[in-house]
Write a protein that holds these residues in place. Structure first.
Motif, PDB file in Angstrom:
ATOM      1  N   UNK A  64      -4.300 -18.189  -4.372  1.00 41.65           N
ATOM      2  CA  UNK A  64      -3.748 -18.406  -3.902  1.00 41.65           C
ATOM      3  C   UNK A  64      -2.423 -18.724  -3.940  1.00 41.65           C
ATOM      4  N   UNK A  65      -2.693 -19.180  -5.671  1.00 39.29           N
ATOM      5  CA  UNK A  65      -1.963 -19.884  -6.318  1.00 39.29           C
ATOM      6  C   UNK A  65      -1.885 -19.622  -7.178  1.00 39.29           C
ATOM      7  N   UNK A  66      -1.036 -19.371  -8.399  1.00 34.27           N
ATOM      8  CA  UNK A  66       0.094 -19.208  -9.718  1.00 34.27           C
ATOM      9  C   UNK A  66      -0.106 -18.061  -9.845  1.00 34.27           C
ATOM     10  N   UNK A  67      -0.191 -17.463 -11.094  1.00 32.12           N
ATOM     11  CA  UNK A  67       0.339 -15.716 -11.389  1.00 32.12           C
ATOM     12  C   UNK A  67      -0.180 -14.216 -10.691  1.00 32.12           C
ATOM     13  N   UNK A  68      -1.548 -15.051  -9.774  1.00 30.70           N
ATOM     14  CA  UNK A  68      -2.541 -14.039  -9.323  1.00 30.70           C
ATOM     15  C   UNK A  68      -2.345 -14.509  -7.734  1.00 30.70           C
ATOM     16  N   UNK A  69      -1.541 -15.077  -7.330  1.00 28.89           N
ATOM     17  CA  UNK A  69      -1.813 -15.613  -5.717  1.00 28.89           C
ATOM     18  C   UNK A  69      -1.519 -13.731  -5.190  1.00 28.89           C
ATOM     19  N   UNK A  70      -0.471 -12.728  -5.725  1.00 24.86           N
ATOM     20  CA  UNK A  70      -0.976 -11.973  -4.234  1.00 24.86           C
ATOM     21  C   UNK A  70      -1.635 -11.375  -3.943  1.00 24.86           C
ATOM     22  N   UNK A  71      -2.809 -11.525  -4.720  1.00 21.42           N
ATOM     23  CA  UNK A  71      -4.131 -10.363  -4.587  1.00 21.42           C
ATOM     24  C   UNK A  71      -4.633 -11.167  -3.699  1.00 21.42           C
ATOM     25  N   UNK A  72      -5.485 -12.903  -4.076  1.00 25.79           N
ATOM     26  CA  UNK A  72      -5.220 -13.204  -2.414  1.00 25.79           C
ATOM     27  C   UNK A  72      -4.916 -13.944  -1.604  1.00 25.79           C
ATOM     28  N   UNK A  73      -3.510 -13.723  -1.232  1.00 30.00           N
ATOM     29  CA  UNK A  73      -2.554 -13.520  -0.334  1.00 30.00           C
ATOM     30  C   UNK A  73      -2.652 -11.885   0.524  1.00 30.00           C
ATOM     31  N   UNK A  74      -2.986 -10.583  -0.177  1.00 27.70           N
ATOM     32  CA  UNK A  74      -3.073  -9.284   0.151  1.00 27.70           C
ATOM     33  C   UNK A  74      -4.247  -9.755   0.580  1.00 27.70           C
ATOM     34  N   UNK A  75      -5.634 -10.120   0.204  1.00 29.94           N
ATOM     35  CA  UNK A  75      -7.183  -9.887   0.583  1.00 29.94           C
ATOM     36  C   UNK A  75      -6.711 -10.935   2.061  1.00 29.94           C
ATOM     37  N   UNK A  76      -6.136 -12.184   1.859  1.00 32.11           N
ATOM     38  CA  UNK A  76      -5.510 -13.257   2.991  1.00 32.11           C
ATOM     39  C   UNK A  76      -4.882 -12.090   4.556  1.00 32.11           C
ATOM     40  N   UNK A  77      -4.261 -11.235   3.649  1.00 26.97           N
ATOM     41  CA  UNK A  77      -3.742 -10.743   4.927  1.00 26.97           C
ATOM     42  C   UNK A  77      -4.141  -9.942   6.015  1.00 26.97           C
ATOM     43  N   UNK A 104      -4.213   4.375  10.434  1.00 25.29           N
ATOM     44  CA  UNK A 104      -3.401   2.994  11.537  1.00 25.29           C
ATOM     45  C   UNK A 104      -3.232   1.855  10.522  1.00 25.29           C
ATOM     46  N   UNK A 105      -4.661   1.566  10.503  1.00 30.86           N
ATOM     47  CA  UNK A 105      -4.439   0.196   8.812  1.00 30.86           C
ATOM     48  C   UNK A 105      -2.806   0.131   8.842  1.00 30.86           C
ATOM     49  N   UNK A 106      -2.704   1.369   7.546  1.00 30.69           N
ATOM     50  CA  UNK A 106      -0.835   1.281   7.249  1.00 30.69           C
ATOM     51  C   UNK A 106      -0.376   0.587   8.062  1.00 30.69           C
ATOM     52  N   UNK A 107       0.054   1.916   8.219  1.00 32.36           N
ATOM     53  CA  UNK A 107       1.107   1.521   9.991  1.00 32.36           C
ATOM     54  C   UNK A 107       1.476   0.184  10.339  1.00 32.36           C
ATOM     55  N   UNK A 108      -0.147  -0.590  10.691  1.00 30.30           N
ATOM     56  CA  UNK A 108       0.166  -1.900  11.314  1.00 30.30           C
ATOM     57  C   UNK A 108       0.707  -2.126  10.178  1.00 30.30           C
ATOM     58  N   UNK A 109       0.122  -2.667   8.900  1.00 29.79           N
ATOM     59  CA  UNK A 109       0.161  -4.215   7.971  1.00 29.79           C
ATOM     60  C   UNK A 109       1.199  -3.675   7.282  1.00 29.79           C
ATOM     61  N   UNK A 110       1.700  -2.290   7.751  1.00 29.13           N
ATOM     62  CA  UNK A 110       3.457  -2.900   7.341  1.00 29.13           C
ATOM     63  C   UNK A 110       4.594  -3.062   8.326  1.00 29.13           C
ATOM     64  N   UNK A 111       3.890  -3.190   9.479  1.00 28.02           N
ATOM     65  CA  UNK A 111       5.039  -3.037  10.644  1.00 28.02           C
ATOM     66  C   UNK A 111       4.655  -4.947  10.866  1.00 28.02           C
ATOM     67  N   UNK A 112       3.704  -5.364  10.233  1.00 38.28           N
ATOM     68  CA  UNK A 112       3.046  -6.451  10.193  1.00 38.28           C
ATOM     69  C   UNK A 112       4.001  -6.880   9.389  1.00 38.28           C
ATOM     70  N   UNK A 113       3.882  -6.946   8.320  1.00 39.58           N
ATOM     71  CA  UNK A 113       3.787  -7.484   6.607  1.00 39.58           C
ATOM     72  C   UNK A 113       5.245  -7.188   6.181  1.00 39.58           C
ATOM     73  N   UNK A 114       5.628  -6.269   6.561  1.00 38.97           N
ATOM     74  CA  UNK A 114       7.100  -5.736   5.712  1.00 38.97           C
ATOM     75  C   UNK A 114       7.298  -4.775   4.214  1.00 38.97           C
ATOM     76  N   UNK A 115       5.775  -4.415   3.757  1.00 45.09           N
ATOM     77  CA  UNK A 115       5.419  -4.017   3.187  1.00 45.09           C
ATOM     78  C   UNK A 115       3.909  -2.647   2.743  1.00 45.09           C
ATOM     79  N   UNK A 116       3.940  -2.153   2.040  1.00 43.90           N
ATOM     80  CA  UNK A 116       3.100  -0.831   1.881  1.00 43.90           C
ATOM     81  C   UNK A 116       1.573  -1.927   1.229  1.00 43.90           C
ATOM     82  N   UNK A 117       0.482  -1.831   2.243  1.00 43.50           N
ATOM     83  CA  UNK A 117      -0.310  -2.422   1.841  1.00 43.50           C
ATOM     84  C   UNK A 117      -1.425  -2.043   0.408  1.00 43.50           C
ATOM     85  N   UNK A 118      -1.847  -2.880  -0.588  1.00 43.37           N
ATOM     86  CA  UNK A 118      -2.651  -2.609  -1.693  1.00 43.37           C
ATOM     87  C   UNK A 118      -3.944  -2.769  -0.889  1.00 43.37           C
TER      88      UNK A 118
END
Length: 390
Positions: free
Chosen positions: A36-49, A283-297
């Motif tokens: 959740x920190x450093x250059x690869x933090x986006x990976x952990x954050x998307x997992x968490x989200x 349904x997952x993609x739609x809900x994720x985009x509505x919640x976080x404002x971005x496409x899910x990975x």
């Protein structure tokens, strides 16, 4: 029966009912460990989200039981991860740990966690060792074994007739697994096989070697911020038009906005893409985009599946996660609708699943996105499951 005795009995029954209700509503602690920190933090954050999305949809519950999610940052450091795991197991007494972003972290904590009979619901890292001889009945991986996406790209490279390929990857377990997977289905001799330090962000030396090798194509594995740095430098060096770039986990919903239009045409491999047509995926993609404002990975998708798996299993055991045999059986049954479609665990508790090839395109909303262009493998078992004694 006297009035006093009746009143006492009634009060006792009310007390027992209240105690039972309180017990039934006792939150289940789940530890989430990710980078959740450093250059690869986006990976952990998307997992968490991805995991949190289902929690929010369920009102903070899984299987009808309140969840206390304890978030921890492994910092991509095995020593830190070991301390975090010990704290979660011995101080917090969690029955379940999920997340785990990188294979070096998984290998650092896997034996300790599973030896303590804590369920490890991995939602990213899938090193070959725990798919094979070091597998555990307490592990349930909702992502993929590390070789699989690269195997699909290796088959794609073979089908395209490429004869001279340079491969690049970070020098850690996942990087080695990825390259092994690519070579399993791409049989031609490699022009170069280059491994870089895990935190390296300057690839100028490696890109110079590419020009010297004059390959038919390049295959690279760099997740998170590493992939952004690599793809940008690859483009800036003028290589996009010279050597087709084949990848795993370089281009995804996290990296594409940062890489920009130069990513168009890059090939990637994986188990899922946002263009999947199943109702659950849409349904997952739609809900994720509505919640976080971005496409899910894919990191968010496989972590959402981890939450769905736990939702199903906890419900089946009536919230009693202390009954480890029953919970293990419920997890193994994997009775949920995955974003990827059909989902089942193999003997080693890794998914049996399709592996696809995607291309970076502009979608119907004019956003950079991944489009599925082929499925080299369907209902696919990883290469190590026969080594697992389960």
């Amino acid at each position: 029966m006297t009035r006093i005795l009746k009143s006492t009995l009634y009060a006792s029954l009310l007390s027992l009912a209240a105690t039972g209700f309180a017990s039934a509503q006792e939150p289940i602690k789940i530890g989430f460990m990710g980078v959740l920190s450093g250059p690869a933090a986006s990976v952990g954050q998307d997992q968490l989200d991805g995991f949190n999305l289902l929690l929010e949809q369920n009102g903070g519950k899984l299987g009808g039981v309140p969840i206390e999610l304890i978030r921890e940052d492994s910092q991509m450091k095995p020593g830190v991860a070991k301390q975090v795991a010990r704290s979660l197991v011995e101080r917090e007494n969690v029955p379940i740990i999920t997340g785990i972003s990188f294979s070096n972290i998984m290998m650092a904590i896997h034996k300790y966690v599973t030896d303590n009979e804590v369920f490890l619901i991995g939602s990213n890292a899938g090193p070959s060792q725990i798919a094979g001889k070091q597998c555990s009945p307490y592990q349930f991986i909702t992502s993929w074994q590390g070789d699989q996406a690269a195997e699909a790209v290796g088959q794609y490279a073979t089908d395209k007739g490429y004869k001279n390929i340079v491969v690049l990857a970070p020098n850690y377990q996942a990087g080695k697994d990825i390259v092994s997977g690519f070579k399993r289905y791409y049989k031609e001799p490699l022009a170069e096989e280059l491994y870089t330090p895990l935190n390296q962000l300057d690839f100028s030396a490696e890109l110079s070697l590419l020009n010297a090798a004059q390959p038919d194509a390049v295959f690279a594995f760099y997740p998170g911020g590493l992939g952004v740095a690599f793809a940008k430098q690859y483009s800036q060096a003028g290589l996009m038009d010279q050597y087709p770039l084949l990848t795993t986990f370089v281009v995804d919903a996290l990296s594409l906005p940062a890489i920009g239009d130069t990513a168009l045409g890059i090939i990637s491999g994986g188990f899922w893409a946002p263009d999947f047509e199943s109702a659950q995926s849409q349904a997952f993609v739609k809900a994720f985009e509505e919640e976080y404002g971005r496409i899910p990975s894919n990191y968010a998708a496989q972590s959402y599946d981890a939450a769905l798996l736990l939702d199903s299993a906890i419900a089946k055991v009536g919230g009693n996660v202390k009954d480890k045999a029953a919970l293990m059986k419920a997890l193994k049954e994997a009775d949920f609708e995955s974003v990827r479609g059909d989902f089942a665990f193999n003997n080693n508790n890794f998914p049996v699943q399709g592996m696809h090839v995607m291309e970076v395109v502009r979608d119907d909303k004019d956003r950079l996105n991944l489009k599925t262009i082929g499925t080299p493998f369907k209902s696919y078992k990883d290469a190590y499951h026969e080594q697992c004694p389960l």
